[in-house]
Enzyme design. Structure first.
Site, PDB file in Angstrom:
ATOM      1  N   SER A 292       0.846  -1.202   0.000  1.00  0.00           N
ATOM      2  CA  SER A 292       0.000   0.000   0.000  1.00  0.00           C
ATOM      3  C   SER A 292       0.877   1.245   0.000  1.00  0.00           C
ATOM      4  O   SER A 292       1.974   1.241   0.554  1.00  0.00           O
ATOM      5  CB  SER A 292      -0.892   0.025   1.246  1.00  0.00           C
ATOM      6  OG  SER A 292      -0.125   0.252   2.408  1.00  0.00           O
ATOM      7  N   ASP A 293       0.387   2.302  -0.618  1.00  0.00           N
ATOM      8  CA  ASP A 293       1.036   3.581  -0.396  1.00  0.00           C
ATOM      9  C   ASP A 293       0.798   3.928   1.074  1.00  0.00           C
ATOM     10  O   ASP A 293      -0.070   3.348   1.727  1.00  0.00           O
ATOM     11  CB  ASP A 293       0.476   4.658  -1.349  1.00  0.00           C
ATOM     12  CG  ASP A 293       1.447   5.824  -1.527  1.00  0.00           C
ATOM     13  OD1 ASP A 293       2.328   6.024  -0.658  1.00  0.00           O
ATOM     14  OD2 ASP A 293       1.328   6.553  -2.534  1.00  0.00           O
ATOM     15  N   TRP A 294       1.554   4.863   1.592  1.00  0.00           N
ATOM     16  CA  TRP A 294       1.538   5.168   3.020  1.00  0.00           C
ATOM     17  C   TRP A 294       0.193   5.762   3.472  1.00  0.00           C
ATOM     18  O   TRP A 294      -0.111   6.896   3.142  1.00  0.00           O
ATOM     19  CB  TRP A 294       2.709   6.084   3.349  1.00  0.00           C
ATOM     20  CG  TRP A 294       3.994   5.366   3.646  1.00  0.00           C
ATOM     21  CD1 TRP A 294       4.808   5.598   4.722  1.00  0.00           C
ATOM     22  CD2 TRP A 294       4.643   4.305   2.908  1.00  0.00           C
ATOM     23  NE1 TRP A 294       5.882   4.729   4.698  1.00  0.00           N
ATOM     24  CE2 TRP A 294       5.816   3.940   3.611  1.00  0.00           C
ATOM     25  CE3 TRP A 294       4.325   3.600   1.748  1.00  0.00           C
ATOM     26  CZ2 TRP A 294       6.677   2.919   3.174  1.00  0.00           C
ATOM     27  CZ3 TRP A 294       5.182   2.588   1.309  1.00  0.00           C
ATOM     28  CH2 TRP A 294       6.335   2.260   2.028  1.00  0.00           C
ATOM     29  N   ALA A 296      -2.661   4.428   2.473  1.00  0.00           N
ATOM     30  CA  ALA A 296      -3.648   4.227   1.405  1.00  0.00           C
ATOM     31  C   ALA A 296      -4.526   3.013   1.692  1.00  0.00           C
ATOM     32  O   ALA A 296      -5.421   2.693   0.912  1.00  0.00           O
ATOM     33  CB  ALA A 296      -2.956   4.069   0.056  1.00  0.00           C
TER      34      ALA A 296
END
Ligand code: NAG
Ligand code: NAG
Ligand code: NAG
Ligand code: NAG
Ligand code: NAG
Ligand code: NAG
Ligand code: NAG
Ligand code: NAG
Ligand code: NAG
Ligand code: NAG
Length: 883
Positions: A292-294, A296
């Site tokens: 995951s993006d941070w 997200a």
């Protein structure tokens, strides 16, 4: 990356967990109003025979088979924001001597470190059109990361692709063209992984703007919304434009893919089963892990079922000490919501990528820097302020990488106009004008994550940055050159000293070089009212006025632009006193040396990886700046389909002869354009057809999902061990209590959310039919069958040895198709005066196909296919029909 409140996080969790069934419809976006995403379950598991992954699979299987459930969970979940030294740190497996994986930004080198190189930004790397330089840049970045102890480098990027010219992070990627972006993404990924570190293709997918990517961030800008925006993208556009580069990276063996912040069709990218399970893992056969993006990630079990493999940085939002995974994932496996094979597959994917790039548990290097401090001693666990130790060792990982950086940025500079003043040759008197030629008074790293526009612009802002270990300014390098040549040299490094500037440039014999810039970056930083995305397409700090002023007086004005993408040159480009315009992009640490090499003709320039329009409107697409759905997810309709950048300009203002039109809809400088130091003639187009192979849809079934080991379902076996000291805010795989699942999860919706809504198919581990468009990493292997080889002769008709970048475009035919799409290019270096070289390009089945939404596969339509070869998207002297 902004700290969001716990309240916001819980709110998001509550309303998005319930949103999973049809791919996730937020409670504010009714299904009949807005785009939705079809479910795709179960999440595909690894294929032991996937080409290129066989050995990695075997090693991973051996390793993962030894793990307990909490150890597997540890691999998948970060310890929390700033928990340890890297920007992302997975849990460790002390029993087997494995430290937690270190994930570190970013796409142009190491972020938040020291004694590292600052490489050219993606867009400048792209402008070189050089496969060799792309691979080399990746390799050197990977080598540096490896030597600092980083396991996963968070780059390269091809999302955003550049739908909106104002998009804040377009510069992190290479180009707006998917074909070219795919080759750059693959070359860079292979380079990074050749350096021994896992590469991360990001951001998957549709993250085309900063505005509204995260609700808490948007709230900070005064928008009262509860959900991230939704990029509503039709199936054909998704395949032919946005997913295309990722397919190349997957085929090249990239180890990680990062899912993006925003939603796709009203389902968060990190829990959208259609885009992760369906397209990335099933159709493209991706064998690595999805991270995951941070922040997200917005749900627990649902994200696991939708195909997410790693939660970063692990906490629900920064520093909550709580996680959608960690203990929750342990519980979700115990209570059967997430099947064992899914957690096994997550661990397999992470470890297979790890082994694939040559890492081993026994030889994992020490991490010898900390992202959070430049002090020698500090807390290893930064957020918790625990474990005081040496955290920085100042290990110098730069080697001679400056050479590559100097060359790559020069070769990625584009000469847009030159009426004869370039290359410079021992000029009598050089006057350099503009703040953009000088240093930032606060130092090259004076603004955190480069979040300001002071002094020369050598990289834009955000997480995709690194600390400069030096920055050669244009002023320094040009002065040095002047001294060497006996040239008189004066510079005024301020845009607002007109009295002095006008006096200086009014003197005889002056060559005035005016520097100006335009910046942008990631949404968590606002610079001069630009909330990540640019608010306009003009130069900053009165750059246009400065250029106009100088050129009104000085008959030999050379303009150098450091910009993140296109800017409008319309008001001054045709002033005859402006004798040259050079786009120097975002050159990185060797900025001054690179621009000197170009201005003095020591290196060959590149070609523009995007279109320079005359007006902002002429691009046809822009950022959505206002929330358009009340408090619900702003709806961003990608209604232009595949018509972005040159595909749009070609449709609106067609031209085949490359002649400039004054029509506002026509580009000023087209995609692929750039002047060189010589002239080239194109001739002898030849097309060699190959034995036509048949495109076989992939058929048959996968293996059943493997289950590696077993686990107890007694909660008491998972409580926090008494011999481990709890570190404040750390995310662990263990439970705080074994009294009940509900209490252990501390989730008021326990037992009501994921399990209630997840489709039964989500737990089905039986053999599944293979995707007809899939079959191997990248997609159906038949897509890469070469159907034609096209060649042309390129002759240097001038008197200077230099590089040429022949380009091949194809018209796929049919209405509602782009006039032409790029399908081949090569940077041919050092063609001598009078010399002829042969440019060849292989045309694959994929290159000739369109995505058929009914067949759900690639097809070559019946329409006539025509191939064009030349030096830009609008200068294509050779063409022929493919029979
Ligand atoms: C999004 O919706 C469009 C229009 O209904 C559809 O064509 C496309 O396949 C959907 N994409 C995803 C990923 O759900
Ligand atoms: C999980 O990772 C944490 C943090 O590195 C570590 O303290 C803990 O011992 C690990 N748990 C297991 C089961 O290995
Ligand atoms: C956002 O809207 C909600 C509901 O209308 C309201 O309760 C809340 O105070 C608003 N928040 C802000 C920051 O305006
Ligand atoms: C488990 O996840 C829920 C959200 O799904 C969250 O509210 C809760 O705090 C998490 N529990 C732990 C122990 O992190
Ligand atoms: C830094 O990392 C390298 C690569 O792992 C390692 O060889 C070296 O020992 C580390 N240096 C320090 C000072 O920890
Ligand atoms: C310099 O300027 C003077 C005065 O305009 C002119 O006569 C001379 O030719 C110029 N020299 C060069 C080298 O351009
Ligand atoms: C465009 O934005 C830049 C940066 O904020 C600003 O300096 C410039 O004045 C703006 N241009 C116009 C025409 O407003
Ligand atoms: C441009 O010139 C005008 C005078 O003609 C002056 O007032 C203005 O400050 C100058 N601006 C810049 C940026 O040089
Ligand atoms: C070009 O420069 C000359 C001075 O050398 C000036 O007289 C003329 O007006 C300028 N032309 C333009 C179009 O700005
Ligand atoms: C299983 O555990 C997960 C994670 O805590 C939770 O979200 C889910 O609701 C639980 N399901 C059941 C059936 O208890």
């Amino acid at each position: 990356m902004k700290t969001t409140s716990l309240v916001a996080a819980v709110l998001l969790a509550a309303c998005t967990d319930a949103a999973i069934p049809a791919g996730g419809i937020s409670k504010f976006a009714r299904k009949d109003d807005h785009a939705s995403s079809p479910p795709h379950y179960p999440s595909p598991w690894m294929d032991p025979e996937a080409p290129g992954w066989e050995n990695a699979y075997a090693s991973a299987r051996e390793f993962v088979s030894q793990l307990t459930l909490p150890e597997k969970v540890n691999l998948t979940t970060g310890v929390g924001w700033m928990g340890e030294r890297c920007v992302g740190n997975a849990g460790s497996i002390p029993r087997l001597g494995m430290r937690g994986l270190c994930m570190q930004d970013g796409p142009l080198g190491i972020r938040l470190s020291d004694y590292n190189s600052a490489f050219p930004g993606g867009i400048t790397a792209g402008a070189s059109w050089s496969r060799k330089l792309w691979h080399e840049r990746g390799l050197l970045m990977g080598t540096e990361a490896n030597e600092k102890g980083i396991d996963v480098l968070l780059g390269p990027a091809s999302g955003p692709l550049g739908r909106a010219p104002t998009g804040g992070r377009n510069w992190e990627g290479f180009t707006v063209d998917p074909y070219m972006a795919g080759i750059a993404l693959a070359q860079t990924s292979v380079g990074i992984q050749d350096g021994g570190v896992i590469a991360t293709a990001k951001h998957y997918i549709g993250n085309e703007q900063e505005h509204f990517r995260q609700a808490p961030e948007a709230i900070g800008y005064g928008f009262n919304i509860t959900e991230s925006s939704s990029s509503n993208i039709d199936d054909k556009t998704l395949h032919e434009l946005y997913v295309w580069p990722f397919a190349d990276a997957v085929r090249a063996g990239v180890g990680a893919v990062m899912c993006s912040y925003q939603q796709v069709n009203n389902s968060y990218s990190c829990q959208n089963s259609k885009i992760i399970n369906g397209i990335l893992k099933d159709e493209l056969g991706f064998q690595g892990f999805v991270m995951s993006d941070w922040q997200a990630q917005h749900a627990g079990a649902a994200t696991a079922a939708a195909g997410l493999d790693m939660s970063m940085p692990g906490d629900t939002s920064f520093n909550t000490g709580l996680s959608y995974w960690g203990a929750n994932l342990t519980l979700a496996v115990i209570n059967g919501t997430v099947p064992e094979w899914r957690i096994d597959d997550m661990a397999m994917r992470i470890m297979a990528s790890f082994f694939k790039v040559g890492r081993t548990v026994e030889t994992m290097p020490d991490i010898n820097f900390s992202s959070w401090s430049r002090d020698t001693f500090g807390y290893v666990q930064s957020a918790a302020k625990e474990n005081w130790d040496q955290i920085n060792y100042g290990v110098d990982v730069r080697h001679d990488h400056g050479k590559h950086i100097r060359e790559a940025a020069a070769k990625g500079s584009v000469v847009l106009k030159n009426t004869g003043s370039l290359p410079l040759n021992k000029p009598k008197f050089v006057a350099v004008i503009g703040e953009d030629a000088g240093s930032n008074p606060a130092g090259p790293n004076g603004c955190s994550d480069r979040g300001c526009d002071d002094g020369t612009l050598a990289m834009a802002w955000g997480s995709g940055t690194s600390q400069f270990s030096y920055l050669v300014t244009p002023d320094a390098a040009l002065q040095f050159q002047a001294i060497e040549d006996g040239t008189r040299y004066e510079s005024i490094l301020n845009n607002n000293r007109w009295a002095q500037v006008s006096q200086l440039i009014a003197q005889p014999n002056v060559t005035a070089i005016v520097f100006a810039n335009a910046d942008s970056g990631e949404g968590y930083i606002n610079v001069d009212g630009n909330e990540g995305d640019r608010k306009n397409l003009t130069l900053w700090k009165e750059g246009d006025e400065l250029i106009k002023n100088v050129s009104s007086i000085c008959p030999n004005t050379i303009v150098v632009l450091h910009t993140v993408g296109p800017v409008l040159l319309t008001e001054w480009y045709d002033n005859p006193n402006i004798t040259a315009i050079v786009w120097a992009g975002l050159p990185g640490q060797e900025s001054g040396n690179s621009i000197t090499d170009i201005l003095y003709g020591k290196t060959s320039p590149g070609r523009s990886p995007f279109t320079w329009g005359r007006t902002r409107k002429s691009y046809g697409t822009d950022v959505l700046y206002d929330a358009n759905n009340g408090q619900g997810a702003p709806q961003q309709e990608f209604s232009e389909g595949v018509f972005i950048d040159y595909r749009h300009f070609d449709r609106n203002s067609p031209s085949t002869d490359g002649t400039a039109s004054s029509d506002d809809a026509a580009p000023l400088y087209e995609f692929g354009f750039g002047l060189s130091w010589s002239t080239f003639e194109y001739s002898s187009l030849e097309i060699q057809p190959h034995i036509d192979t048949i495109y076989e849809p992939t058929s048959g079934d996968t293996i059943a999902a493997p289950e590696l080991g077993n686990f107890s379902i007694d909660l008491a076996d998972y409580t926090f061990p008494s011999d481990i000291r709890y570190i404040y805010q750390f995310i662990y795989p263990w439970l705080n209590t074994s009294s009940s699942g509900k209490e252990a999860s501390a989730d008021p919706y326990y037992g009501q959310t994921a399990d209630q809504f997840l489709p039964p198919k989500a737990v089905d581990g039986s053999p599944q039919p293979k995707n007809p468009a899939g079959g191997a990493p990248g997609g159906n292997p038949g897509l890469w069958d070469v159907l034609y080889t096209v060649s042309a002769t390129v002759t240097n008709t001038g008197d200077v040895t230099t590089d040429e970048i022949p380009q091949l475009y194809i018209s796929l035919g049919g209405k509602n198709e782009p006039v032409r799409v790029l399908r081949g290019f090569e940077r041919i270096e050092g063609i001598a005066a009078g010399q002829s070289v042969i440019f060849t390009a292989d045309i694959t089945r994929r290159d000739l196909s369109n995505w058929d939404i009914t067949a759900q596969n690639w097809v070559i339509t019946k329409h006539e296919k025509k191939v064009f070869v030349g030096s830009s998207s609008r200068n294509l002297p050779l063409s022929a029909v493919l029979e």
